[in-house]
Design a protein around this motif. Structure first.
Motif, PDB file in Angstrom:
ATOM      1  N   GLY A 131       0.872  -1.309   0.072  1.00 42.26           N
ATOM      2  CA  GLY A 131       0.116  -0.126  -0.041  1.00 42.26           C
ATOM      3  C   GLY A 131       0.811   1.230  -0.013  1.00 42.26           C
ATOM      4  O   GLY A 131       2.042   1.290  -0.068  1.00 42.26           O
ATOM      5  N   ASP A 143      -4.499   0.442   0.939  1.00 46.43           N
ATOM      6  CA  ASP A 143      -4.277  -0.316  -0.036  1.00 46.43           C
ATOM      7  C   ASP A 143      -5.131  -0.103  -1.214  1.00 46.43           C
ATOM      8  O   ASP A 143      -5.804   1.292  -1.105  1.00 46.43           O
ATOM      9  CB  ASP A 143      -4.606  -2.063   0.338  1.00 46.43           C
ATOM     10  N   ALA A 144      -4.900  -0.737  -2.480  1.00 43.45           N
ATOM     11  CA  ALA A 144      -5.624  -0.205  -3.563  1.00 43.45           C
ATOM     12  C   ALA A 144      -7.230  -0.271  -3.545  1.00 43.45           C
ATOM     13  O   ALA A 144      -7.974   0.523  -4.100  1.00 43.45           O
ATOM     14  CB  ALA A 144      -5.488  -1.190  -4.565  1.00 43.45           C
ATOM     15  N   ARG A 145      -7.888  -0.915  -2.553  1.00 45.26           N
ATOM     16  CA  ARG A 145      -9.307  -1.123  -2.358  1.00 45.26           C
ATOM     17  C   ARG A 145      -9.862   0.019  -1.481  1.00 45.26           C
ATOM     18  O   ARG A 145     -10.624  -0.019  -1.085  1.00 45.26           O
ATOM     19  CB  ARG A 145      -9.648  -2.316  -1.674  1.00 45.26           C
ATOM     20  N   TYR A 187      -9.946   4.880  -8.604  1.00 42.66           N
ATOM     21  CA  TYR A 187      -9.088   4.472  -8.192  1.00 42.66           C
ATOM     22  C   TYR A 187      -8.025   5.434  -8.121  1.00 42.66           C
ATOM     23  O   TYR A 187      -6.603   5.044  -8.472  1.00 42.66           O
ATOM     24  CB  TYR A 187      -8.542   3.042  -8.596  1.00 42.66           C
ATOM     25  N   TRP A 198      -4.053   4.985  -7.917  1.00 43.93           N
ATOM     26  CA  TRP A 198      -3.517   3.531  -8.062  1.00 43.93           C
ATOM     27  C   TRP A 198      -3.662   3.429  -9.530  1.00 43.93           C
ATOM     28  O   TRP A 198      -3.122   2.281  -9.930  1.00 43.93           O
ATOM     29  CB  TRP A 198      -4.585   2.768  -7.444  1.00 43.93           C
ATOM     30  N   GLN A 231      -0.706   0.665 -10.262  1.00 43.47           N
ATOM     31  CA  GLN A 231       0.094   0.186  -9.310  1.00 43.47           C
ATOM     32  C   GLN A 231       0.454  -1.303  -9.201  1.00 43.47           C
ATOM     33  O   GLN A 231      -0.567  -1.960  -9.537  1.00 43.47           O
ATOM     34  CB  GLN A 231      -0.033   0.689  -7.747  1.00 43.47           C
ATOM     35  N   GLU A 271       0.649  -3.138  -7.294  1.00 43.45           N
ATOM     36  CA  GLU A 271      -0.075  -4.250  -5.983  1.00 43.45           C
ATOM     37  C   GLU A 271      -1.599  -4.063  -6.506  1.00 43.45           C
ATOM     38  O   GLU A 271      -2.290  -4.845  -5.741  1.00 43.45           O
ATOM     39  CB  GLU A 271       0.101  -3.355  -4.680  1.00 43.45           C
ATOM     40  N   ALA A 272      -1.916  -3.284  -7.519  1.00 41.76           N
ATOM     41  CA  ALA A 272      -3.158  -3.287  -8.050  1.00 41.76           C
ATOM     42  C   ALA A 272      -3.509  -3.687  -9.169  1.00 41.76           C
ATOM     43  O   ALA A 272      -4.366  -3.074 -10.083  1.00 41.76           O
ATOM     44  CB  ALA A 272      -3.817  -1.876  -7.398  1.00 41.76           C
ATOM     45  N   TRP A 313      -5.133  -5.792 -10.591  1.00 43.81           N
ATOM     46  CA  TRP A 313      -6.173  -6.604 -10.654  1.00 43.81           C
ATOM     47  C   TRP A 313      -7.133  -5.443 -11.286  1.00 43.81           C
ATOM     48  O   TRP A 313      -8.326  -5.637 -11.820  1.00 43.81           O
ATOM     49  CB  TRP A 313      -6.940  -6.979  -9.133  1.00 43.81           C
ATOM     50  N   ILE A 314      -6.912  -3.885 -11.112  1.00 49.38           N
ATOM     51  CA  ILE A 314      -7.706  -3.015 -11.581  1.00 49.38           C
ATOM     52  C   ILE A 314      -7.772  -3.127 -13.095  1.00 49.38           C
ATOM     53  O   ILE A 314      -8.710  -2.924 -14.007  1.00 49.38           O
ATOM     54  CB  ILE A 314      -7.098  -1.653 -11.121  1.00 49.38           C
TER      55      ILE A 314
END
Length: 172
Positions: A22, A36-38, A92, A95, A120, A122-123, A125-126
Motif C-alpha cells: 500500500g 491499499d488499492a481497495r 482508483y 492507483w 500500481q 499491487e493493484a 487487478w484494476i
C-alpha cells in the motif's frame, strides 16, 4: 523510533511491509498507516514491522485493447472506451492512470482500439479484472457491438507483438 530517524520510507511511498502492500498514509511514533488499492487502511505497529520493500517505480504498464468490426464507428467507440478508463482511474485515484489518448488501428476486417494505462503493481487487478468489464459495459450501454467471443482485453505493454498475434490466431 528507528523507522522515523532512519527515514526508510515517507508518506506517499508505496511499499510492502508485514504482508501488506500500500501507500504510506502516515508514519507516527508507534504506528505506520498504509492504504491499499481497495481503500482499506492497515495500521502496522512500528515495533513489529520486519522487512520493508519500498517501490521506486511501482507502476506497471498496460494496454486496453478493444476489437471492433469495421462497421462500427471507431471514433465514437474510442471516446466511450476512454471515458470508461477515465472513470476507473478517477475511482482508483493514485492507483491507476490513463497514459494517453486512444490509438485506432484499422485492419482488413476489424478495427483495434488501444488505450495505454498504468496501475500500481499491487493493484494490477484494476487493469486485469476491473477495466475489461467496465469498458465492455460502457460499450454495450452505448450500443457498440463487439465481435462474438472477443471482449476487451488488457495486456502488459511489454508483451511481445508476436505473442499477441499468436494468441489472436489461436482465438480464430
Amino acid at each position: 523510533l528507528f523507522l522515523l530517524l532512519e527515514g526508510q520510507y515517507a508518506v506517499g511511498d508505496f511499499l510492502q511491509a508485514s504482508g501488506v502492500n500500500g501507500r504510506v498514509v502516515s508514519v507516527g511514533l508507534r504506528v505506520t498507516t498504509l492504504q491499499d488499492a481497495r481503500g482499506q487502511l492497515h495500521y502496522l505497529p512500528n515495533g513489529s514491522i520486519g522487512a520493508v520493500t519500498v517501490r521506486d517505480d511501482p507502476w506497471a504498464q498496460f494496454s486496453v485493447d478493444v476489437l471492433l468490426s469495421t462497421s462500427e464507428s471507431a471514433e465514437a467507440a474510442a471516446t466511450v472506451c476512454q471515458q470508461a478508463v477515465e472513470d476507473v482511474c478517477t475511482q482508483y485515484e493514485g492507483w491507476a492512470r490513463l497514459e494517453g489518448t486512444p490509438v485506432i488501428r484499422p485492419g482488413t476486417h476489424h478495427v483495434n482500439i488501444e488505450l495505454p494505462i498504468s496501475v500500481q503493481t499491487e493493484a494490477e487487478w484494476i487493469a486485469l479484472e476491473e477495466l475489461p468489464v467496465r469498458v465492455r459495459l460502457a460499450l454495450e450501454a452505448a450500443g457498440v457491438k463487439l465481435p462474438e467471443g472477443r471482449p476487451p482485453r488488457v495486456y502488459h505493454r511489454a508483451r511481445p507483438r508476436w505473442l499477441k498475434l499468436a494468441e489472436a490466431d489461436a482465438d480464430k
